[in-house]
Design a protein around this motif. Structure first.
Motif, PDB file in Angstrom:
ATOM      1  N   MET A   1       0.823  -1.194   0.000  1.00  0.00           N
ATOM      2  CA  MET A   1       0.000   0.000   0.000  1.00  0.00           C
ATOM      3  C   MET A   1       0.863   1.253   0.000  1.00  0.00           C
ATOM      4  SD  MET A   1      -2.577   1.351   2.876  1.00  0.00           S
ATOM      5  CE  MET A   1      -3.153   2.985   2.856  1.00  0.00           C
ATOM      6  N   LEU A   2       1.919   1.272   0.820  1.00  0.00           N
ATOM      7  CA  LEU A   2       2.745   2.470   0.901  1.00  0.00           C
ATOM      8  C   LEU A   2       3.403   2.771  -0.431  1.00  0.00           C
ATOM      9  CD1 LEU A   2       4.262   1.869   4.431  1.00  0.00           C
ATOM     10  CD2 LEU A   2       2.364   3.347   3.804  1.00  0.00           C
ATOM     11  N   ARG A   3       3.813   1.746  -1.128  1.00  0.00           N
ATOM     12  CA  ARG A   3       4.398   1.943  -2.456  1.00  0.00           C
ATOM     13  C   ARG A   3       3.373   2.580  -3.397  1.00  0.00           C
ATOM     14  NH1 ARG A   3       8.723  -1.740  -4.149  1.00  0.00           N
ATOM     15  NH2 ARG A   3       8.173  -2.393  -2.096  1.00  0.00           N
ATOM     16  N   GLN A   4       2.122   2.125  -3.317  1.00  0.00           N
ATOM     17  CA  GLN A   4       1.073   2.693  -4.158  1.00  0.00           C
ATOM     18  C   GLN A   4       0.818   4.153  -3.801  1.00  0.00           C
ATOM     19  OE1 GLN A   4      -1.760  -0.370  -3.145  1.00  0.00           O
ATOM     20  NE2 GLN A   4      -1.880  -0.994  -5.289  1.00  0.00           N
ATOM     21  N   LEU A   5       0.836   4.458  -2.498  1.00  0.00           N
ATOM     22  CA  LEU A   5       0.637   5.852  -2.083  1.00  0.00           C
ATOM     23  C   LEU A   5       1.749   6.742  -2.617  1.00  0.00           C
ATOM     24  CD1 LEU A   5      -0.617   5.425   1.573  1.00  0.00           C
ATOM     25  CD2 LEU A   5      -1.803   6.669  -0.231  1.00  0.00           C
ATOM     26  N   LEU A   6       2.981   6.268  -2.556  1.00  0.00           N
ATOM     27  CA  LEU A   6       4.090   7.065  -3.083  1.00  0.00           C
ATOM     28  C   LEU A   6       3.964   7.263  -4.588  1.00  0.00           C
ATOM     29  CD1 LEU A   6       7.135   5.758  -1.041  1.00  0.00           C
ATOM     30  CD2 LEU A   6       6.215   8.083  -1.048  1.00  0.00           C
ATOM     31  N   LEU A   7       3.424   6.276  -5.275  1.00  0.00           N
ATOM     32  CA  LEU A   7       3.252   6.406  -6.717  1.00  0.00           C
ATOM     33  C   LEU A   7       2.182   7.421  -7.076  1.00  0.00           C
ATOM     34  CD1 LEU A   7       3.507   2.682  -7.856  1.00  0.00           C
ATOM     35  CD2 LEU A   7       5.185   4.505  -8.224  1.00  0.00           C
ATOM     36  N   VAL A   8       1.094   7.461  -6.320  1.00  0.00           N
ATOM     37  CA  VAL A   8       0.014   8.383  -6.662  1.00  0.00           C
ATOM     38  C   VAL A   8       0.182   9.746  -6.002  1.00  0.00           C
ATOM     39  CG1 VAL A   8      -1.653   6.552  -7.095  1.00  0.00           C
ATOM     40  CG2 VAL A   8      -1.581   7.624  -4.844  1.00  0.00           C
ATOM     41  N   ALA A   9       1.011   9.857  -4.968  1.00  0.00           N
ATOM     42  CA  ALA A   9       1.167  11.131  -4.261  1.00  0.00           C
ATOM     43  C   ALA A   9       1.555  12.277  -5.193  1.00  0.00           C
ATOM     44  CB  ALA A   9       2.177  10.992  -3.127  1.00  0.00           C
ATOM     45  N   PRO A  10       2.512  12.088  -6.105  1.00  0.00           N
ATOM     46  CA  PRO A  10       2.869  13.215  -6.964  1.00  0.00           C
ATOM     47  C   PRO A  10       1.772  13.612  -7.947  1.00  0.00           C
ATOM     48  CG  PRO A  10       4.628  11.604  -6.895  1.00  0.00           C
ATOM     49  CD  PRO A  10       3.433  10.983  -6.247  1.00  0.00           C
ATOM     50  N   ALA A  11       0.733  12.827  -8.056  1.00  0.00           N
ATOM     51  CA  ALA A  11      -0.331  13.120  -9.007  1.00  0.00           C
ATOM     52  C   ALA A  11      -1.228  14.270  -8.566  1.00  0.00           C
ATOM     53  CB  ALA A  11      -1.183  11.869  -9.235  1.00  0.00           C
ATOM     54  N   GLY A  12      -1.034  14.793  -7.351  1.00  0.00           N
ATOM     55  CA  GLY A  12      -1.854  15.904  -6.886  1.00  0.00           C
ATOM     56  C   GLY A  12      -3.286  15.506  -6.621  1.00  0.00           C
ATOM     57  N   LEU A  13      -3.489  14.323  -6.091  1.00  0.00           N
ATOM     58  CA  LEU A  13      -4.841  13.846  -5.847  1.00  0.00           C
ATOM     59  C   LEU A  13      -5.403  14.409  -4.546  1.00  0.00           C
ATOM     60  CD1 LEU A  13      -4.354  10.074  -6.723  1.00  0.00           C
ATOM     61  CD2 LEU A  13      -5.365  11.841  -8.149  1.00  0.00           C
ATOM     62  N   SER A  14      -6.686  14.706  -4.566  1.00  0.00           N
ATOM     63  CA  SER A  14      -7.366  15.057  -3.328  1.00  0.00           C
ATOM     64  C   SER A  14      -7.545  13.773  -2.524  1.00  0.00           C
ATOM     65  CB  SER A  14      -8.727  15.671  -3.627  1.00  0.00           C
ATOM     66  OG  SER A  14      -9.566  14.687  -4.214  1.00  0.00           O
ATOM     67  N   ARG A  15      -7.905  13.908  -1.247  1.00  0.00           N
ATOM     68  CA  ARG A  15      -8.122  12.702  -0.438  1.00  0.00           C
ATOM     69  C   ARG A  15      -9.254  11.867  -1.041  1.00  0.00           C
ATOM     70  NH1 ARG A  15      -7.386  11.648   5.733  1.00  0.00           N
ATOM     71  NH2 ARG A  15      -5.539  12.728   5.104  1.00  0.00           N
ATOM     72  N   LEU A  19      -8.845   8.108  -2.295  1.00  0.00           N
ATOM     73  CA  LEU A  19      -9.686   7.013  -1.811  1.00  0.00           C
ATOM     74  C   LEU A  19     -10.336   6.268  -2.968  1.00  0.00           C
ATOM     75  CD1 LEU A  19     -11.384   8.628   1.289  1.00  0.00           C
ATOM     76  CD2 LEU A  19      -9.959   6.587   1.276  1.00  0.00           C
ATOM     77  N   GLU A  20     -10.785   7.027  -3.971  1.00  0.00           N
ATOM     78  CA  GLU A  20     -11.422   6.402  -5.127  1.00  0.00           C
ATOM     79  C   GLU A  20     -10.420   5.495  -5.850  1.00  0.00           C
ATOM     80  OE1 GLU A  20     -13.015   7.982  -9.357  1.00  0.00           O
ATOM     81  OE2 GLU A  20     -13.783   9.025  -7.584  1.00  0.00           O
ATOM     82  N   ARG A  21      -9.183   5.957  -5.978  1.00  0.00           N
ATOM     83  CA  ARG A  21      -8.179   5.170  -6.679  1.00  0.00           C
ATOM     84  C   ARG A  21      -7.726   3.956  -5.864  1.00  0.00           C
ATOM     85  NH1 ARG A  21      -3.154   7.744  -9.771  1.00  0.00           N
ATOM     86  NH2 ARG A  21      -4.891   8.607 -10.927  1.00  0.00           N
ATOM     87  N   MET A  22      -7.660   4.102  -4.551  1.00  0.00           N
ATOM     88  CA  MET A  22      -7.137   3.042  -3.692  1.00  0.00           C
ATOM     89  C   MET A  22      -8.229   2.085  -3.216  1.00  0.00           C
ATOM     90  SD  MET A  22      -3.652   4.204  -2.866  1.00  0.00           S
ATOM     91  CE  MET A  22      -3.377   2.901  -1.810  1.00  0.00           C
ATOM     92  N   GLY A  23      -9.475   2.550  -3.221  1.00  0.00           N
ATOM     93  CA  GLY A  23     -10.553   1.705  -2.736  1.00  0.00           C
ATOM     94  C   GLY A  23     -11.051   0.790  -3.829  1.00  0.00           C
ATOM     95  N   PRO A  24     -11.746  -0.239  -3.530  1.00  0.00           N
ATOM     96  CA  PRO A  24     -12.161  -0.716  -2.218  1.00  0.00           C
ATOM     97  C   PRO A  24     -11.104  -1.572  -1.519  1.00  0.00           C
ATOM     98  CG  PRO A  24     -13.124  -2.104  -3.875  1.00  0.00           C
ATOM     99  CD  PRO A  24     -12.326  -1.047  -4.608  1.00  0.00           C
ATOM    100  N   THR A  25      -9.893  -1.624  -2.087  1.00  0.00           N
ATOM    101  CA  THR A  25      -8.837  -2.457  -1.504  1.00  0.00           C
ATOM    102  C   THR A  25      -8.462  -1.996  -0.104  1.00  0.00           C
ATOM    103  OG1 THR A  25      -7.971  -2.772  -3.725  1.00  0.00           O
ATOM    104  CG2 THR A  25      -6.541  -3.399  -1.919  1.00  0.00           C
ATOM    105  N   TYR A  26      -8.455  -0.667   0.110  1.00  0.00           N
ATOM    106  CA  TYR A  26      -8.029  -0.114   1.396  1.00  0.00           C
ATOM    107  C   TYR A  26      -9.130   0.725   2.010  1.00  0.00           C
ATOM    108  CZ  TYR A  26      -3.520  -1.547  -0.367  1.00  0.00           C
ATOM    109  OH  TYR A  26      -2.490  -2.294  -0.874  1.00  0.00           O
ATOM    110  N   SER A  27      -9.191   0.709   3.332  1.00  0.00           N
ATOM    111  CA  SER A  27     -10.202   1.487   4.050  1.00  0.00           C
ATOM    112  C   SER A  27      -9.756   2.943   4.166  1.00  0.00           C
ATOM    113  CB  SER A  27     -10.396   0.913   5.464  1.00  0.00           C
ATOM    114  OG  SER A  27      -9.235   1.164   6.249  1.00  0.00           O
ATOM    115  N   LEU A  28     -10.693   3.785   4.548  1.00  0.00           N
ATOM    116  CA  LEU A  28     -10.411   5.202   4.786  1.00  0.00           C
ATOM    117  C   LEU A  28      -9.293   5.342   5.816  1.00  0.00           C
ATOM    118  CD1 LEU A  28     -11.069   8.246   4.611  1.00  0.00           C
ATOM    119  CD2 LEU A  28     -12.867   7.851   6.287  1.00  0.00           C
ATOM    120  N   SER A  29      -9.355   4.546   6.866  1.00  0.00           N
ATOM    121  CA  SER A  29      -8.344   4.585   7.919  1.00  0.00           C
ATOM    122  C   SER A  29      -6.968   4.193   7.378  1.00  0.00           C
ATOM    123  CB  SER A  29      -8.751   3.648   9.060  1.00  0.00           C
ATOM    124  OG  SER A  29      -7.734   3.575  10.017  1.00  0.00           O
ATOM    125  N   GLN A  30      -6.910   3.166   6.556  1.00  0.00           N
ATOM    126  CA  GLN A  30      -5.629   2.731   5.994  1.00  0.00           C
ATOM    127  C   GLN A  30      -5.037   3.802   5.078  1.00  0.00           C
ATOM    128  OE1 GLN A  30      -7.210  -0.965   4.391  1.00  0.00           O
ATOM    129  NE2 GLN A  30      -5.763  -2.126   5.661  1.00  0.00           N
TER     130      GLN A  30
END
Length: 134
Positions: A1-15, A19-30
């Motif tokens: 998951m952390l690797r995925q977050l680092l990959l999408v972080a530079p994309a300027g995504l809102s929370r 969440l839309e990109r990472m869900g439903p694999t990960y919860s809001l808390s994760q």
């Protein structure tokens, strides 16, 4: 998951977009926990801050002015939190028990912290003149 977050972080995504990109694999808390990790650990690995704003979303911007704007907004948040703690909790405690050395020490330290953060914010907004610009 952390690797995925680092990959999408530079994309300027809102929370919400994150969440839309990472869900439903990960919860809001994760996703929230992972975002904190990216801010704290990923920023030091990237060598630049992880910032967030309404216009550009979250990411590792290259523009130093974006960094300063984010630092000022986070500094204001910290200042407000400390100031509220001082006024709502520490000041009344000090008035009730002014002779207590622990209370006096805590009051002095938090008062100094509020003052220092306030000074830092003012200097970020209005930097002191340098000898070359005077």
């Amino acid at each position: 998951m952390l690797r995925q977050l680092l990959l999408v972080a530079p994309a300027g995504l809102s929370r919400a977009a994150l969440l839309e990109r990472m869900g439903p694999t990960y919860s809001l808390s994760q996703v929230a926990t992972g975002t904190v990790w990216v801010k704290e650990v990923g920023a030091s690995r990237e060598g630049r801050p992880f910032t967030s704003n309404r216009k550009n979303g979250s990411g590792f911007p290259d523009d130093v002015q974006d960094w300063i704007g984010y630092e000022i907004s986070q500094g204001r948040r910290a200042y407000t939190t400390l100031d509220r703690l001082l006024k709502s909790t520490v000041d009344p405690h000090m008035r009730r028990h002014p002779e207590d050395p622990i209370v006096r020490g805590l009051h002095e330290r938090i008062t100094n912290a509020v003052r220092e953060v306030g000074i830092a914010l003012e200097e970020l907004k209005h930097p002191p003149a340098t000898p070359a610009s005077v």
